[in-house]
Motif scaffolding. Structure first.
Motif, short mmCIF file in Angstrom:
data_model
loop_
_atom_site.label_atom_id
_atom_site.label_comp_id
_atom_site.label_asym_id
_atom_site.label_seq_id
_atom_site.Cartn_x
_atom_site.Cartn_y
_atom_site.Cartn_z
N ASP A 19 -2.53 6.21 -11.53
CA ASP A 19 -3.19 4.90 -11.46
C ASP A 19 -4.35 4.83 -12.45
O ASP A 19 -4.56 3.80 -13.11
N LEU A 20 -5.10 5.92 -12.57
CA LEU A 20 -6.21 5.98 -13.51
C LEU A 20 -5.70 5.87 -14.95
O LEU A 20 -6.27 5.13 -15.76
N ASP B 214 -13.95 0.64 -8.43
CA ASP B 214 -13.45 -0.58 -7.80
C ASP B 214 -11.94 -0.69 -7.92
O ASP B 214 -11.25 -1.12 -6.98
N HIS B 215 -11.41 -0.29 -9.08
CA HIS B 215 -9.97 -0.42 -9.29
C HIS B 215 -9.18 0.58 -8.45
O HIS B 215 -8.16 0.23 -7.87
N LEU B 216 -9.66 1.80 -8.37
CA LEU B 216 -8.91 2.83 -7.65
C LEU B 216 -9.05 2.76 -6.15
O LEU B 216 -8.13 3.14 -5.41
N SER C 200 0.82 -1.21 0.00
CA SER C 200 0.00 0.00 0.00
C SER C 200 0.86 1.27 0.00
O SER C 200 0.47 2.28 -0.57
N GLN C 201 2.04 1.19 0.64
CA GLN C 201 2.94 2.33 0.67
C GLN C 201 3.75 2.48 -0.61
O GLN C 201 4.47 3.47 -0.79
N ASN C 202 3.63 1.50 -1.51
CA ASN C 202 4.42 1.52 -2.74
C ASN C 202 3.54 1.44 -3.98
O ASN C 202 3.82 0.71 -4.93
N ASN C 203 2.45 2.20 -3.91
CA ASN C 203 1.58 2.43 -5.08
C ASN C 203 0.81 1.20 -5.55
O ASN C 203 0.39 1.14 -6.70
N PHE C 204 0.60 0.23 -4.67
CA PHE C 204 -0.30 -0.87 -4.97
C PHE C 204 -1.60 -0.65 -4.20
O PHE C 204 -1.59 -0.10 -3.10
N ILE D 134 4.35 15.28 -17.14
CA ILE D 134 3.00 15.68 -16.74
C ILE D 134 2.88 15.52 -15.23
O ILE D 134 3.19 14.45 -14.69
N ASP D 135 2.45 16.54 -14.55
CA ASP D 135 2.36 16.54 -13.09
C ASP D 135 1.08 15.82 -12.66
O ASP D 135 0.03 16.45 -12.48
N LEU D 136 1.18 14.51 -12.46
CA LEU D 136 0.02 13.70 -12.10
C LEU D 136 0.06 13.31 -10.63
O LEU D 136 1.14 13.01 -10.09
N THR D 137 -1.09 13.31 -9.98
CA THR D 137 -1.18 12.75 -8.64
C THR D 137 -1.10 11.22 -8.75
O THR D 137 -1.19 10.65 -9.84
#
Length: 231
Positions: free
Chosen positions: A156-157, A176-178, A21-25, A148-151
């Motif tokens: 993820d989107l 559901d995915h996000l 969760s801390q590593n973008n999963f 591109i400055d993405l959050t």
């Protein structure tokens, strides 16, 4: 990347879940086979991290059930068993990789990314889609006009759209995915609309065509085919 973690050891489940969760999963967690199968009945995952030893049932049962529930995702088996027989059996049932306990959590993450690259992106770390370049490993996107400055949610989107390129994805599937197991906390799709609007705006501001089109009453499509009407 959306992960289902199936592990019956509470501390290990918590440790792996926290690290991912801390590593973008985005990580749903199941400590028994029944809960895991319930998750699989209602959610789609990019990859499953699967222990094969449980007090009741076996992780192999989850693999055997894949044909009946029609899931197509990566599988990484984790097990204290280091027998060649178990490894071969797991791979024969459809697993992509086998990691023996104990292991380092960065190695687990690296193997998950490797599975994702092989299954969805032909083994590539860098994707080129029209005017857009995406670095999967370092998690950024850019055009010839710069990064591109993405959050995190926007990146993820974008990856979800790319993974489903040319397909229509519903608003609910995006929710559901996000948000995974927290999706029920999202009462409406207004937040999805905001994320998509911001993503499209940032792509266009960097000189990228608007590759995301709305499909009325259904959801959205990511396509570099300009024949699709943008709405």
């Amino acid at each position: 990347m959306k992960i289902l973690l199936i592990e019956d050891e509470p501390e290990l489940l918590k440790s792996i879940g926290h690290y991912l969760s801390q590593n973008n999963f985005r990580c749903d967690q199941a400590d028994n086979i029944r809960l895991a199968q319930a998750y699989l009945e209602i959610n789609d995952y990019d990859c499953i991290v699967l222990d094969i030893t449980f007090p009741l049932g076996s992780g192999f049962d989850v693999l055997k059930s894949f044909d009946s529930i029609g899931r197509h995702c990566g599988i990484l088996i984790i097990s204290a068993k280091d027998s060649l027989e178990d490894k071969l059996y797991g791979l024969e049932l459809g697993a992509d990789d086998y990691l023996t306990k104990p292991f380092h959590l960065p190695e687990l993450a690296a193997r998950l990314y490797a599975i994702q690259r092989r299954r969805f992106f032909g083994g590539n770390d860098i994707l080129k889609l029209g005017e857009l370049m995406v670095n999967i490993r370092d998690k950024y996107a850019k055009t010839q006009n710069g990064v591109i400055d993405l959050t995190r949610k926007e990146f993820d989107l974008l990856m979800y759209f790319i993974s489903n390129k040319e397909k229509v994805v519903t608003k609910q599937s995006i929710v559901d995915h996000l948000w995974g197991e927290h999706a029920s906390m999202t009462d409406n799709h207004d937040l999805i609309y905001v994320h998509i609007k911001n993503l499209r705006k940032k792509l266009v501001e960097k000189g990228c065509p608007d590759y995301i089109s709305g499909v009325y009453g259904v959801g959205y499509r990511f396509s570099i085919d300009k024949s699709y009407q943008k709405i």
